[in-house]
Design a protein around this motif. Structure first.
Motif, PDB file in Angstrom:
ATOM      1  N   PRO A 442       0.833  -1.195   0.000  1.00 20.27           N
ATOM      2  CA  PRO A 442       0.000   0.000   0.000  1.00 20.27           C
ATOM      3  C   PRO A 442       0.879   1.261   0.000  1.00 20.27           C
ATOM      4  N   GLY A 443       0.510   2.238  -0.799  1.00 22.27           N
ATOM      5  CA  GLY A 443       1.259   3.498  -0.825  1.00 22.27           C
ATOM      6  C   GLY A 443       2.445   3.501  -1.761  1.00 22.27           C
ATOM      7  N   ILE A 444       2.683   2.370  -2.457  1.00 22.30           N
ATOM      8  CA  ILE A 444       3.824   2.266  -3.383  1.00 22.30           C
ATOM      9  C   ILE A 444       3.292   2.164  -4.810  1.00 22.30           C
ATOM     10  N   ALA A 445       3.855   3.000  -5.694  1.00 22.44           N
ATOM     11  CA  ALA A 445       3.369   3.032  -7.067  1.00 22.44           C
ATOM     12  C   ALA A 445       4.357   2.327  -8.001  1.00 22.44           C
ATOM     13  N   ALA A 446       4.331   0.984  -7.991  1.00 19.81           N
ATOM     14  CA  ALA A 446       5.219   0.221  -8.870  1.00 19.81           C
ATOM     15  C   ALA A 446       4.493  -0.095 -10.164  1.00 19.81           C
ATOM     16  N   GLY A 459       0.330 -10.376 -18.620  1.00 17.23           N
ATOM     17  CA  GLY A 459       0.994 -11.290 -19.536  1.00 17.23           C
ATOM     18  C   GLY A 459       2.243 -10.680 -20.153  1.00 17.23           C
ATOM     19  N   GLY A 460       2.483  -9.399 -19.934  1.00 18.73           N
ATOM     20  CA  GLY A 460       3.629  -8.735 -20.563  1.00 18.73           C
ATOM     21  C   GLY A 460       4.813  -8.597 -19.612  1.00 18.73           C
ATOM     22  N   GLY A 461       5.960  -8.262 -20.189  1.00 18.67           N
ATOM     23  CA  GLY A 461       7.151  -8.078 -19.371  1.00 18.67           C
ATOM     24  C   GLY A 461       7.893  -6.817 -19.762  1.00 18.67           C
ATOM     25  N   GLY A 462       8.753  -6.337 -18.903  1.00 24.97           N
ATOM     26  CA  GLY A 462       9.505  -5.121 -19.217  1.00 24.97           C
ATOM     27  C   GLY A 462      10.338  -4.660 -18.039  1.00 24.97           C
ATOM     28  N   PHE A 463      10.312  -3.349 -17.798  1.00 26.71           N
ATOM     29  CA  PHE A 463      11.158  -2.736 -16.770  1.00 26.71           C
ATOM     30  C   PHE A 463      10.338  -2.412 -15.533  1.00 26.71           C
ATOM     31  N   LEU A 464      10.858  -2.751 -14.374  1.00 28.82           N
ATOM     32  CA  LEU A 464      10.172  -2.392 -13.135  1.00 28.82           C
ATOM     33  C   LEU A 464      10.509  -0.948 -12.782  1.00 28.82           C
ATOM     34  N   VAL A 465       9.494  -0.127 -12.607  1.00 33.52           N
ATOM     35  CA  VAL A 465       9.732   1.279 -12.265  1.00 33.52           C
ATOM     36  C   VAL A 465       8.835   1.692 -11.100  1.00 33.52           C
ATOM     37  N   LEU A 466       9.182   2.842 -10.519  1.00 33.68           N
ATOM     38  CA  LEU A 466       8.365   3.416  -9.448  1.00 33.68           C
ATOM     39  C   LEU A 466       7.921   4.798  -9.920  1.00 33.68           C
ATOM     40  N   PHE A 505      13.932   4.219 -12.159  1.00 30.45           N
ATOM     41  CA  PHE A 505      14.265   2.895 -12.692  1.00 30.45           C
ATOM     42  C   PHE A 505      15.631   2.485 -12.157  1.00 30.45           C
ATOM     43  N   ALA A 506      15.670   1.355 -11.452  1.00 26.49           N
ATOM     44  CA  ALA A 506      16.967   0.946 -10.908  1.00 26.49           C
ATOM     45  C   ALA A 506      17.411  -0.410 -11.398  1.00 26.49           C
ATOM     46  N   GLY A 507      17.008  -0.764 -12.611  1.00 26.74           N
ATOM     47  CA  GLY A 507      17.718  -1.870 -13.250  1.00 26.74           C
ATOM     48  C   GLY A 507      17.090  -3.239 -13.250  1.00 26.74           C
ATOM     49  N   ASP A 508      15.917  -3.440 -12.665  1.00 25.81           N
ATOM     50  CA  ASP A 508      15.339  -4.777 -12.652  1.00 25.81           C
ATOM     51  C   ASP A 508      14.298  -4.968 -13.751  1.00 25.81           C
ATOM     52  N   GLY A 509      14.276  -6.174 -14.306  1.00 27.50           N
ATOM     53  CA  GLY A 509      13.222  -6.561 -15.226  1.00 27.50           C
ATOM     54  C   GLY A 509      12.117  -7.258 -14.437  1.00 27.50           C
ATOM     55  N   ALA A 510      10.904  -7.197 -14.960  1.00 29.75           N
ATOM     56  CA  ALA A 510       9.792  -7.870 -14.283  1.00 29.75           C
ATOM     57  C   ALA A 510       8.737  -8.226 -15.300  1.00 29.75           C
ATOM     58  N   LYS A 511       7.884  -9.150 -14.926  1.00 28.35           N
ATOM     59  CA  LYS A 511       6.722  -9.383 -15.778  1.00 28.35           C
ATOM     60  C   LYS A 511       5.468  -9.361 -14.921  1.00 28.35           C
TER      61      LYS A 511
END
Ligand code: 6R9
Length: 659
Positions: A442-446, A459-466, A505-511
């Protein structure tokens, strides 16, 4: 990463929280509603869980992005929040730390004890000339004085910079110089793997190159011989034990620097991540309460990290102590004097919340199920993971063999830079999937976005950002605002001159899976490009670990003339695989086919090598860069941050003899 990540792995198992735990949980679904209704007010409410000497009126000042100020007109003292207020509430006699030395010596430290020692250390540091705003380096083994030193700095407003006790003199001196530290707090040594391991000689060597250092404060732990520089070196037992236990904690501005912690870039100079006071403590404290469902009166908590890692800062020192927790602190390694040491400690102290790393979990898998089975782990009610993606297989093993098929597993994603947990299941709310960190707290905008900055669909993948600032975010890189912007804020959004929104953006990929849940895929530099397909090392590693004969795997993309990159896998087998089978081609073939079957033929490794160990950093992250050097027949790059530098020799010689 040119197009989105291949969505290879699918996982249908899901484990809802035990009903009893859910019914009594500290945090429920309502928190998500509150945060959605008013994000800033949600964080303000969490900040008010702390004691403020001067309450704040302003919640967030984001007028000069990406430089955030949280609760800026408020004042507080971190040590007061971790100690004094529990004593004022009549909990002074409650145990704060059950400390277990590696050789078996123990100490039981109450909140009153800790308060007294921290006050004495604060007075002693003041007498040594340390004042608010000065930097103090801490280079310590896992002994209670490490936490005392951090809290004493916080109490007087000095900014600590903890350097992991296994780092070299070069690493230590570089960090001292960058922070311009005035004092180093260290020990003669600590116990590791059954023997005393010296620290003071490394400090002596480092400090000889650090003119800013005026005093070296030394705790006696191992009673090893030490060289002594008169006028500079001071024994802890001389100056702290004799100092007055009276010390009144002064309030500091919410944005007063609390600590610097260096994270190593792959090759470049380490970055001094700066955290400040109010926002950091708010989120470290609230996440401990929410994600571990910590009940200070009944729980016994244990985080197995080292304080030299951010996990030790937020989830050994500041999070648990600000919540008044009783915790275990252990000095040594999990296999000293035997491979059941962790489980023995859990049985002994009736630990109810455990927080450890996937690398440790996979090691325990390799050692065999029979070891934890010998101990009574029934006290455990929540088990956490941090540091790397946890493979579904390791997650299931953890749940089954440690969490007796009942304790929720909380897989927590965060970084030194984020200061506190960001993405995780909530143990009383979330029906967790093995291997998924599930969703933002809660309170985090990922978000997960593509190259063009658009949110990817399920179903998609890409870059994890805040997408929004958070209270415990890093404020800058110490002394280098420009590098702070370039490193974290320049790939997407306003920093990349693409819109007004500042995107971290600190470098992690995510789906994002079909249900919208998040799967962390490791660093984007660890994504392989095979015949035009993006494949994450994490997914291939998880497929390998799901084979009953494999305990651990590390996968790299090696240059390949036909496919661009080809998948090369290094595997450690489980303890019960016979030596002749381990060395044979049949097993390698079986594993290659297993990956092809699990993920599809595109992910089939070109090569599988069985190795005795994998190269890891001190915080347990696999150094794929070095394996890539091996896979591409190059000489090895920098090995100084390896936990055990002989590992690469083991791997290379094992490969030469065909093992
Ligand atoms: C707390 C910590 C940060 C990097 C991060 C990511 C990896 C950490 C993870 C995870 C997948 C998790 N990471 N937790 N990946 N799932 N639950 O580890 O901080 O040492 O700065 O490392 O660790 O790649 O970017 P730090």
């Amino acid at each position: 990463m040119s197009d989105t990540l291949a969505n290879l792995l699918s996982e249908t198992r899901q484990f809802p929280p035990p009903a009893e735990l859910a019914a009594a949980a500290n945090v429920t679904d309502a928190a998500f509603e509150e945060a959605k209704a008013d994000r800033l007010e949600f964080w303000a409410a969490q900040a008010r869980r702390l004691h403020w000497h001067r309450p704040f009126a302003e919640i967030l000042d984001w007028s000069n992005p990406p430089f955030a100020k949280w609760f800026a007109d408020g004042q507080l003292n971190v040590a007061y929040n971790c100690l004094d207020r529990h004593i004022e509430a009549g909990r002074g006699s409650k145990v704060a730390i059950h400390w277990e030395g590696e050789p078996g010596d123990t100490r039981t430290i109450t909140y009153a004890d800790l308060h007294r020692t921290v006050s004495q250390a604060a007075n002693a540091l003041t007498d040594l000339g340390v004042t608010a705003g000065d930097r103090v380096a801490i280079y310590m083994p896992m002994i209670p004085e490490a936490a005392v030193a951090m809290l004493a700095c916080a109490r007087i407003g000095a900014t600590h910079s903890v350097v992991f006790g296994g780092f070299s003199a070069d690493a230590l001196s570089g960090r001292i110089q960058d922070a311009d530290a005035k004092v180093v707090i260290t020990a003669d040594g600590g116990y590791r793997r059954g023997k005393p391991s010296a620290l003071k000689p490394t400090v002596d060597e480092a400090v000889s190159r650090c003119p800013s250092i005026e005093k070296v404060l030394v705790v006696r732990r191992t009673e090893q011989e030490v060289d002594w520089t008169d006028g500079r070196d001071v024994w802890w037992h001389d100056v702290v034990d004799s100092a007055s236990p009276e010390h009144e904690a002064q309030p500091f501005d919410a944005e007063h620097p609390l600590f610097i912690l260096y994270t190593s870039g792959t090759t470049a100079k380490p970055k001094g991540i700066l955290h400040t006071t109010g926002g950091y403590l708010t989120q470290a404290s609230w996440t401990t309460h929410a994600v571990f469902d910590l009940k200070p009166d009944t729980d016994v908590y244990w985080c197995t990290a080292d304080i030299g890692w951010v996990t030790g800062h937020s989830y050994i020192v500041y999070g648990p102590l600000s919540n008044g927790a009783t915790q275990v602190m252990y000095e040594g390694t999990p296999d000293t004097p035997h491979r059941g040491r962790f489980w023995e400690i859990i049985e002994k102290y009736k630990v109810s919340i455990l927080y450890t790393a996937p690398t440790a979990i996979r090691t325990f898998m390799k050692w065999g199920d029979d070891i934890p089975a010998k101990f009574d782990l029934s006290s455990l009610r929540i088990i956490g993971s941090v540091g790397e993606p946890i493979n579904p297989e390791a997650w299931m093993w953890y749940r089954e063999h440690i969490g007796h098929n009942n304790a929720p597993v909380v897989d927590t994603w965060w970084q030194t830079e984020t200061g506190a947990q960001m993405i995780s299941p909530l143990p009383g709310v979330t029906a967790a999937k093995p291997g998924s960190a599930m969703g933002p707290l809660p309170g985090i905008a990922a978000d997960v976005i593509d190259d063009g900055g658009n949110s990817v669909p399920p179903g998609g993948g890409g870059f994890l950002v805040l997408r929004e600032p958070w209270p415990s975010m890093l404020r800058t890189i110490w002394g280098d605002d420009k590098r702070f912007i370039e490193t974290y804020w320049s790939r997407f959004g306003a920093g990349a001159e693409a819109g007004d929104e500042w995107i971290y953006f600190a470098g992690d990929g995510a789906k994002r899976d079909d249900d919208g849940h998040l799967w962390l895929l490791g660093r984007v530099d660890d994504v392989m490009l095979v015949s035009g397909h993006n494949i994450s090392t994490t997914e291939v590693e998880s497929a390998l670990v799901s084979h009953p004969k494999v305990a651990e795997a590390a996968v790299v993309g090696a240059t390949d003339p036909t496919t661009g990159q080809a998948i090369v896998a290094f595997t450690i087998l489980r303890g019960d695989v016979p030596e002749d089978e381990a060395q044979g081609d049949a097993l390698a073939q079986e594993l290659r086919n297993h990956v092809a079957k699990t993920l599809g033929p595109i992910a089939k490794p070109r090569q599988i090598m069985v190795v005795p160990e994998l190269p890891k950093t001190r915080s347990g992250k696999i150094m794929r860069r070095l394996l890539k050097d091996v896979a591409e027949n190059r000489s090895l790059g920098d090995v100084t941050t390896l936990q055990d530098s002989s590992v690469m020799d083991l791997i290379s010689s094992g490969l030469k003899t065909g093992k």
